[in-house]
Design an enzyme around this catalytic site. Structure first.
Site, PDB file in Angstrom:
ATOM      1  N   ASP A 155       0.916  -1.224  -0.027  1.00  9.39           N
ATOM      2  CA  ASP A 155      -0.016  -0.106   0.009  1.00  9.39           C
ATOM      3  C   ASP A 155       0.891   1.160  -0.081  1.00  9.39           C
ATOM      4  OD1 ASP A 155      -2.463   1.298  -0.043  1.00  9.39           O
ATOM      5  OD2 ASP A 155      -2.605   1.360   2.052  1.00  9.39           O
ATOM      6  N   GLY A 156       0.279   2.320  -0.808  1.00  7.91           N
ATOM      7  CA  GLY A 156       0.868   3.671  -0.400  1.00  7.91           C
ATOM      8  C   GLY A 156       1.623   4.475  -2.019  1.00  7.91           C
ATOM      9  N   ASN A 157       1.157   3.602  -2.953  1.00 10.39           N
ATOM     10  CA  ASN A 157       1.710   3.894  -4.179  1.00 10.39           C
ATOM     11  C   ASN A 157       1.146   5.477  -4.508  1.00 10.39           C
ATOM     12  OD1 ASN A 157       2.717   1.502  -4.709  1.00 10.39           O
ATOM     13  ND2 ASN A 157       1.109   0.826  -6.263  1.00 10.39           N
ATOM     14  N   GLY A 158      -0.333   5.558  -4.247  1.00  8.53           N
ATOM     15  CA  GLY A 158      -0.945   6.931  -4.498  1.00  8.53           C
ATOM     16  C   GLY A 158      -0.149   8.047  -3.914  1.00  8.53           C
ATOM     17  N   ARG A 179      -1.215   9.984  -9.642  1.00  5.08           N
ATOM     18  CA  ARG A 179      -1.311   8.796  -8.857  1.00  5.08           C
ATOM     19  C   ARG A 179      -0.811   7.391  -9.748  1.00  5.08           C
ATOM     20  NH1 ARG A 179      -4.308   7.605  -4.186  1.00  5.08           N
ATOM     21  NH2 ARG A 179      -4.836   5.573  -5.037  1.00  5.08           N
ATOM     22  N   HIS A 233       1.599   4.036  -9.095  1.00  3.66           N
ATOM     23  CA  HIS A 233       1.785   2.495  -9.432  1.00  3.66           C
ATOM     24  C   HIS A 233       2.827   2.062 -10.228  1.00  3.66           C
ATOM     25  CE1 HIS A 233      -2.045   2.630  -7.423  1.00  3.66           C
ATOM     26  NE2 HIS A 233      -2.939   3.533  -8.257  1.00  3.66           N
ATOM     27  N   GLU A 256     -12.374  -4.677  -4.033  1.00  3.45           N
ATOM     28  CA  GLU A 256     -12.835  -3.391  -3.663  1.00  3.45           C
ATOM     29  C   GLU A 256     -12.352  -2.481  -4.495  1.00  3.45           C
ATOM     30  OE1 GLU A 256     -12.204  -5.431  -1.034  1.00  3.45           O
ATOM     31  OE2 GLU A 256     -14.240  -5.780  -0.643  1.00  3.45           O
ATOM     32  N   ASN A 257     -11.009  -2.678  -4.956  1.00  4.01           N
ATOM     33  CA  ASN A 257     -10.228  -1.726  -5.697  1.00  4.01           C
ATOM     34  C   ASN A 257     -11.167  -1.271  -7.088  1.00  4.01           C
ATOM     35  OD1 ASN A 257      -7.112  -2.718  -4.620  1.00  4.01           O
ATOM     36  ND2 ASN A 257      -8.327  -1.080  -3.976  1.00  4.01           N
ATOM     37  N   TRP A 258     -11.998  -2.220  -7.724  1.00  3.15           N
ATOM     38  CA  TRP A 258     -12.681  -1.938  -8.574  1.00  3.15           C
ATOM     39  C   TRP A 258     -13.491  -0.837  -8.628  1.00  3.15           C
ATOM     40  CZ3 TRP A 258     -11.402  -4.398 -13.012  1.00  3.15           C
ATOM     41  CH2 TRP A 258     -10.831  -5.558 -12.967  1.00  3.15           C
ATOM     42  N   ARG A 261       2.434  -5.030   5.914  1.00  2.00           N
ATOM     43  CA  ARG A 261       1.553  -3.784   5.526  1.00  2.00           C
ATOM     44  C   ARG A 261       2.636  -2.698   5.334  1.00  2.00           C
ATOM     45  NH1 ARG A 261      -4.792  -2.303   4.667  1.00  2.00           N
ATOM     46  NH2 ARG A 261      -4.278  -0.801   3.244  1.00  2.00           N
TER      47      ARG A 261
HETATM   48  C1  IPE Z   1      -5.436  -2.569   0.092  1.00  5.46           C
HETATM   49  O1  IPE Z   1      -5.194  -1.386  -0.323  1.00  5.46           O
HETATM   50  C2  IPE Z   1      -5.385  -3.370  -1.143  1.00  5.46           C
HETATM   51  C3  IPE Z   1      -4.105  -3.425  -1.721  1.00  5.46           C
HETATM   52  C4  IPE Z   1      -2.789  -3.342  -1.460  1.00  5.46           C
HETATM   53  C5  IPE Z   1      -4.058  -4.317  -3.291  1.00  5.46           C
HETATM   54  P1  IPE Z   1      -6.306  -0.273  -0.391  1.00  5.46           P
HETATM   55  O2  IPE Z   1      -5.667   1.011  -0.429  1.00  5.46           O
HETATM   56  O3  IPE Z   1      -7.133  -0.716  -1.335  1.00  5.46           O
HETATM   57  O4  IPE Z   1      -6.946  -0.238   1.073  1.00  5.46           O
HETATM   58  P2  IPE Z   1      -7.739   0.507   2.125  1.00  5.46           P
HETATM   59  O5  IPE Z   1      -8.873   1.224   1.224  1.00  5.46           O
HETATM   60  O6  IPE Z   1      -7.007   1.778   2.377  1.00  5.46           O
HETATM   61  O7  IPE Z   1      -8.121  -0.228   3.277  1.00  5.46           O
HETATM   62  C1  IPE Z   2      -1.770   0.387  -3.246  1.00  2.00           C
HETATM   63  O1  IPE Z   2      -1.657   1.796  -3.409  1.00  2.00           O
HETATM   64  C2  IPE Z   2      -1.957  -0.287  -4.897  1.00  2.00           C
HETATM   65  C3  IPE Z   2      -3.345  -0.553  -5.000  1.00  2.00           C
HETATM   66  C4  IPE Z   2      -4.332  -0.646  -4.145  1.00  2.00           C
HETATM   67  C5  IPE Z   2      -3.873  -1.110  -6.235  1.00  2.00           C
HETATM   68  P1  IPE Z   2      -2.654   2.855  -3.268  1.00  2.00           P
HETATM   69  O2  IPE Z   2      -3.224   3.062  -4.591  1.00  2.00           O
HETATM   70  O3  IPE Z   2      -3.797   2.386  -2.310  1.00  2.00           O
HETATM   71  O4  IPE Z   2      -1.910   3.967  -2.582  1.00  2.00           O
HETATM   72  P2  IPE Z   2      -2.492   4.795  -1.705  1.00  2.00           P
HETATM   73  O5  IPE Z   2      -3.134   4.070  -0.317  1.00  2.00           O
HETATM   74  O6  IPE Z   2      -3.686   5.781  -1.949  1.00  2.00           O
HETATM   75  O7  IPE Z   2      -1.232   5.879  -1.142  1.00  2.00           O
HETATM   76 MG    MG Z   3      -4.097   2.444  -0.371  1.00  2.00          MG
END
Ligand code: IPE
Ligand code: IPE
Ligand code: MG
Length: 230
Positions: free
Chosen positions: A16-19, A29, A33, A63-65, A178
């Site tokens: 997590d944390g790419n964005g 964003r 990725h 849920e990412n959809w 995580r």
């Molecule tokens: C969890 O991250 C899913 C992945 C890393 C693939 P999210 O960014 O989707 O989770 P939430 O929304 O913060 O719980």
């Molecule tokens: C995790 O990074 C990648 C995916 C869930 C696809 P995020 O895109 O959730 O990054 P943040 O949490 O917004 O920083």
């Molecule tokens: Mg995230």
């Protein structure tokens, strides 16, 4: 059982944390990725070198959809791009690829690419890499229950149920890491994490490297796993 005696067999990572990595740099964003994808080989190589048998990476959740369409399409497009490059890396490094989750919602050309990578790497021995893609633990548990009900199975117990999950045959994760600072599982391996050790780090996924992996494994070594016993 002290963890220093038993190194983890299976490490699972919520990447997590790419964005936020991109936002901190004033970048869009999708750049986060891309940076996250560029970190894959480095992290996988470290786990191979540490002798970890199973590594699971949570790449995209059910849920990412719900994210904005351009972001979702960007991620799917990125996966299609990196799969070609990763096949060569997987063969060279001895990685066996498995997918946890659905492939049904991605374009058929990408499904085909992923299926052929799974087939090509099936006898590799250095590490088993499980990619959790379009994965959600609740959906996985429901699917297992439906499958056993449809078969009219009377022998439902923890063992037989586990064999109907996406992780059938894979040991439960000893350690779940995580990145990105959130302290939650976000629908990841809910059944399988019953006795996993959890490690949360504020480091954003694109920055997560060998020193952070060492910190996580050092922390794991200090843990006492009791599995409910004394
Ligand atoms: C969890 O991250 C899913 C992945 C890393 C693939 P999210 O960014 O989707 O989770 P939430 O929304 O913060 O719980
Ligand atoms: C995790 O990074 C990648 C995916 C869930 C696809 P995020 O895109 O959730 O990054 P943040 O949490 O917004 O920083
Ligand atoms: Mg995230």
């Amino acid at each position: 059982m002290t963890c220093s005696d038993y190194p983890p067999r299976h490490v699972a990572i919520i990447m997590d944390g790419n964005g936020r990595w991109a936002e901190q740099r004033g970048l869009p964003r999708p750049q986060g990725h891309i940076a996250g994808a560029d970190n894959l080989d480095r992290v996988i190589s470290v786990f191979i070198q540490k002798g970890i048998a199973y590594l699971t990476l949570y790449v995209f959740s059910t849920e990412n959809w719900d994210r904005p369409r351009p972001e979702v399409e960007g991620i799917i497009g990125l996966i299609a791009l990196i799969i070609d490059r990763e096949v060569e890396f997987m063969q060279r490094s001895g990685i066996r690829l498995l997918i946890l989750g659905n492939l049904g919602r991605v374009p058929s050309a990408l499904q085909e690419k992923i299926r052929s990578a799974i087939e090509l790497t099936r006898n590799n021995k250095a590490i088993t890499l499980c990619i959790a893609f379009d994965y959600g633990s609740r959906a996985e548990i429901i699917a297992a229950a439906q499958s056993m009900a449809q078969q009219g199975r009377q022998d439902i117990d923890e063992h037989s149920f586990s064999q109907h999950l996406a992780t059938a045959g894979i040991p439960d994760p000893d350690l779940i890491i995580r990145t990105g600072g959130e302290m939650r599982l976000s629908n990841f391996l809910l059944w399988q994490s019953a006795y996993s050790e959890l490690y949360f780090t504020p480091v954003l996924w694109p920055d997560f490297g060998e020193e952070h992996i060492d910190q996580a494994l050092d922390d794991y070594r200090q843990r006492q796993r009791r599995f409910g016993s004394v």
